[in-house]
Design an enzyme around this catalytic site. Structure first.
Site, PDB file in Angstrom:
ATOM      1  N   ASP A   5      -3.592   7.393  -3.835  1.00 37.69           N
ATOM      2  CA  ASP A   5      -4.942   7.908  -4.062  1.00 37.69           C
ATOM      3  C   ASP A   5      -5.429   8.692  -2.852  1.00 37.69           C
ATOM      4  O   ASP A   5      -4.803   8.686  -1.794  1.00 37.69           O
ATOM      5  CB  ASP A   5      -5.905   6.752  -4.346  1.00 37.69           C
ATOM      6  CG  ASP A   5      -5.936   5.751  -3.204  1.00 37.69           C
ATOM      7  OD1 ASP A   5      -4.897   5.124  -2.936  1.00 37.69           O
ATOM      8  OD2 ASP A   5      -6.991   5.616  -2.556  1.00 37.69           O
ATOM      9  N   CYS A  52     -10.158 -26.119  13.650  1.00 38.14           N
ATOM     10  CA  CYS A  52      -8.789 -25.734  13.305  1.00 38.14           C
ATOM     11  C   CYS A  52      -7.835 -26.213  14.402  1.00 38.14           C
ATOM     12  O   CYS A  52      -8.259 -26.698  15.459  1.00 38.14           O
ATOM     13  CB  CYS A  52      -8.687 -24.227  13.106  1.00 38.14           C
ATOM     14  SG  CYS A  52      -8.770 -23.254  14.628  1.00 38.14           S
ATOM     15  N   CYS A  60      -8.496 -24.559  17.854  1.00 39.94           N
ATOM     16  CA  CYS A  60      -9.739 -24.979  18.506  1.00 39.94           C
ATOM     17  C   CYS A  60      -9.687 -26.435  18.951  1.00 39.94           C
ATOM     18  O   CYS A  60     -10.422 -26.831  19.860  1.00 39.94           O
ATOM     19  CB  CYS A  60     -10.920 -24.756  17.569  1.00 39.94           C
ATOM     20  SG  CYS A  60     -11.307 -23.004  17.301  1.00 39.94           S
ATOM     21  N   ASP A  70       0.856  -1.182   0.000  1.00 35.20           N
ATOM     22  CA  ASP A  70       0.000   0.000   0.000  1.00 35.20           C
ATOM     23  C   ASP A  70       0.891   1.231   0.000  1.00 35.20           C
ATOM     24  O   ASP A  70       2.066   1.169   0.345  1.00 35.20           O
ATOM     25  CB  ASP A  70      -0.918  -0.029   1.224  1.00 35.20           C
ATOM     26  CG  ASP A  70      -2.090   0.922   1.088  1.00 35.20           C
ATOM     27  OD1 ASP A  70      -2.219   1.554   0.024  1.00 35.20           O
ATOM     28  OD2 ASP A  70      -2.875   1.038   2.038  1.00 35.20           O
ATOM     29  N   ALA A  76     -11.785   2.968   0.097  1.00 32.79           N
ATOM     30  CA  ALA A  76     -12.603   3.764   1.019  1.00 32.79           C
ATOM     31  C   ALA A  76     -13.962   3.135   1.296  1.00 32.79           C
ATOM     32  O   ALA A  76     -14.970   3.828   1.400  1.00 32.79           O
ATOM     33  CB  ALA A  76     -12.759   5.188   0.493  1.00 32.79           C
ATOM     34  N   CYS A  89     -14.603 -24.223  16.124  1.00 35.50           N
ATOM     35  CA  CYS A  89     -14.358 -24.908  14.848  1.00 35.50           C
ATOM     36  C   CYS A  89     -13.378 -26.052  15.056  1.00 35.50           C
ATOM     37  O   CYS A  89     -13.096 -26.447  16.198  1.00 35.50           O
ATOM     38  CB  CYS A  89     -13.881 -23.925  13.784  1.00 35.50           C
ATOM     39  SG  CYS A  89     -12.119 -23.528  13.838  1.00 35.50           S
TER      40      CYS A  89
END
Length: 674
Positions: free
Chosen positions: A125, A277, A280, A90, A192, A275
């Site tokens: 920008d 994963c 978890c 960025d 934005a 979950c």
């Protein structure tokens, strides 16, 4: 100057979504893709191990920190953040939006991003907040456009982002997109929009994205900046967004929040881990609560990334399977304001339809009135106009098991008992022995019997308990369709289900048609529906005795159609589409006026097309704007000479924009063309 251009190719399509691949100097990225935000000085998670193909980091933070800057300039940004694959940076626009000013120019930040060897850089920008005055938005927009132009001229060894701005003014979004597209950037972020998501203004988010899409080219990836919560990924992907960036995984973790595809969970509210994963499975809720905050945040961040990448993978698979909109509807029902976004998207039916494939692998599941706006429904109603009445009488029957031709005759015609009034009519006519017979069903309204094996009319399901919106929708279709006929007879179940009025119960004995359709008439209906009114007669000549039809021994469905032992068309088993053969292509080309159903190729491509070689996008000069992915098309030269025929792999709008990849999968001539 090194001319680096993004090489993006679409592999699969559903709605406006794309599973694609684009190449960068450090690898190939499969889209849709999530870019975890990596802080150049604080990263602790191995995001590549968790599934990241691409990450985003902030070049302005690197620029302002002398130690980071020195290392990045000497060793490159890949070494700095220890990530070997594609990196996007960025420009500092976020800091500009927060602090109001930064001490670097647009040209300087582009040159700096090149110097640290990022793969994808971003121009500086002006992020314009939502709901500002129009004058401010217009002024910011002009600066953004000018900087996009400057960046395109300045950059050399860099893939370039050009950001679409325009606040919450849809026309400014479209204007910005069209203007920055002139400078041929490589990726187009839509900027934005984070405040809109933070305020749950998803309807306004949809407007901002969809108007941006109207001005952007189809041949470049699009990035929805700051979209980091998995609950919005499916909706955004359906609108054509290919890339997402997320700092949310760590920001939420710092506040003990677990991200899920349908919302956010607080650690303090949990009694079970949410979950399967690694985090978890290996830790309990109590263990996390008793843990040091930094360690806990790292673990929750890992969970959040796992969930986010899993959702991206599920979305990709849904696109491949043709089930994305089913997933979108599921996700958007997880929050009322997300549902606002989906309902706003319903207003963009034409935008969605022009990029939606004609045929898909999966069935159409109606899950609520929002499904009525899916591209398949308005497209069906448009194509239905291609089939003209064959009689002055119409009989409308209720749905049965599919295919309708196998069951409606047995259920509603042969079981008819004159003593029990069953039908309603708009006239006193009782002789319906010669009638067009259709089925009324949700979500497609009217289905002629000849189309009951055609996608998606044969491949759809809806609940047996109907909602009021779908009833009103189908009722309007029935009323409008009935106007084509002098006499209309409607079965009682249809009258009652859809609350149809202005039809009277017929107590006299009726002469009903046999609710069947000949194979020859079925072929004509499908041809008219698929290619345009009159195509059936052009292909099959109107003389049933000259046509030989071969059927599948197993399914009894039409497979091959011949005239004098010469193949005209074949029928695709999975969707009922007619596939042209040599004779069929010639006849259709002779019948259809230019440019209908045509793809025009350059002189260089002619010899390859004649040999049955695939047509590539860069050789296409023009094409019918109504062509969609999976359509059967005619390939011609600039003088409209028929060269070949085949299946479109992209829509007309994509074919015109792309300079790489295949446009048409060509079918080889069985005989040398005259």
């Amino acid at each position: 100057m090194v001319d680096i251009i993004v090489d993006f190719e679409i592999k699969y399509k559903d709605a406006m979504a794309r599973v694609g691949k684009f190449k960068t100097p450090h690898g190939t990225v499969t889209t849709p893709a999530l870019m975890p935000v990596v802080h150049p000085g604080k990263q602790t998670l191995d995001v590549k191990k968790l599934g990241a193909q691409i990450v985003i980091t902030n070049s302005y933070i690197i620029y302002k920190n002398e130690e980071l800057k020195k290392k990045a300039l000497e060793e490159g940004v890949h070494s700095l953040i220890d990530f070997p694959n594609t990196i996007e940076t960025d420009s500092g626009s976020f800091q500009l939006s927060v602090y109001g000013d930064i001490d670097i120019t647009n040209e300087e930040v582009i040159k700096f991003q090149e110097a640290i060897k990022t793969d994808i850089g971003t121009s500086l920008d002006i992020p314009t907040a939502p709901y500002v005055k129009r004058e401010e938005a217009e002024n910011d927009l002009e600066i953004t456009i000018e900087r996009a132009k400057e960046a395109a001229n300045v950059k050399s060894d860099l893939l370039l982002n050009s950001v679409v701005q325009g606040s919450t003014f849809p026309d400014l979004r479209e204007k910005c997109a069209k203007e920055i597209s002139k400078y041929d950037a490589d990726i187009y972020p839509i900027g934005a929009v984070v405040p809109l998501m933070e305020m749950y203004r998803y309807a306004d988010l949809v407007d901002a994205v969809m108007y941006s899409m109207r001005g952007l080219p189809e041949n470049k990836p699009r990035h929805l900046m700051g979209a980091g919560h998995p609950m919005v990924f499916a909706l955004a992907t359906a609108m054509g967004c290919d890339l997402f960036d997320s700092a949310a995984y760590i920001l939420y973790a710092n506040k003990d929040r677990f991200m899920m595809p349908d919302g956010t969970l607080r650690l303090e509210d949990l009694i079970e881990m949410p979950c399967s994963c690694r985090v978890c499975c290996e830790y309990t809720v109590d263990e996390l609560k008793q843990m040091d905050q930094k360690k806990r945040a790292k673990l929750i961040a890992e969970h959040n990334l796992h969930i986010s990448f899993a959702e991206i993978r599920r979305i990709r698979q849904a696109i491949v399977d043709g089930e994305l909109m089913k997933l979108v509807e599921l996700r958007c029902r997880s929050h009322p304001f997300l549902l606002d976004g989906l309902r706003r998207l319903m207003e963009y039916k034409e935008d969605m339809e022009r990029l939606n494939p004609s045929s898909k692998k999966s069935a159409f599941f109606y899950t609520g009135y929002e499904s009525l706006a899916r591209s398949e429904v308005p497209k069906h109603l448009k194509q239905l106009e291609n089939i003209k009445p064959k009689n002055k009488n119409l009989v409308i029957l209720p749905h049965t098991r599919k295919p309708y031709t196998k069951y409606v005759n047995r259920e509603y015609i042969k079981k008819y008992t004159p003593k029990i009034p069953t039908y309603y009519s708009n006239t006193t006519n009782t002789d319906y022995s010669n009638s067009d017979v259709v089925v009324a069903d949700i979500p497609f309204g009217i289905i002629p019997l000849g189309l009951d094996e055609f996608y998606p009319l044969a491949q759809n399901e809806s609940p047996s308990i109907h909602d009021l919106d779908s009833k009103r929708f189908i009722r309007d279709i029935i009323n409008n369709y009935s106007k084509k006929y002098d006499n209309v007879l409607i079965h009682r179940k249809v009258i009652e289900k859809f609350d149809i009025t202005n039809f009277n119960l017929i107590e006299d004995e009726l002469q009903l048609p046999e609710a069947k359709i000949s194979d020859f008439n079925r072929l004509n209906d499908i041809a008219d529906y698929q290619f345009g009114c009159g195509a059936g007669n052009a292909l099959f000549g109107g003389d049933e005795d000259k046509i030989t039809i071969e059927k599948s021994r197993k399914t009894k469905k039409i497979r091959h159609v011949f005239e004098d032992n010469e193949n005209i068309v074949n029928m695709r088993a999975n969707d009922g589409f007619l596939i042209l053969s040599d004779l069929g292509a010639k006849r259709l080309h002779k019948f259809l006026e230019y440019p209908h159903n045509r793809v025009v190729v350059s002189e260089d491509s002619e010899p390859f097309a004649l040999k049955g070689k695939s047509v590539f996008n860069k050789f296409v000069l023009d094409c019918d704007e109504n062509i969609r992915r999976n359509d059967e098309v005619l390939i011609v030269n600039k003088d409209d000479k028929l060269l070949a025929f085949g299946k479109a792999l992209l829509s007309s709008y994509e074919i015109k924009d792309f300079n790489t990849g295949q446009a048409i999968k060509t079918r080889k001539w069985k005989k040398e063309i005259e």
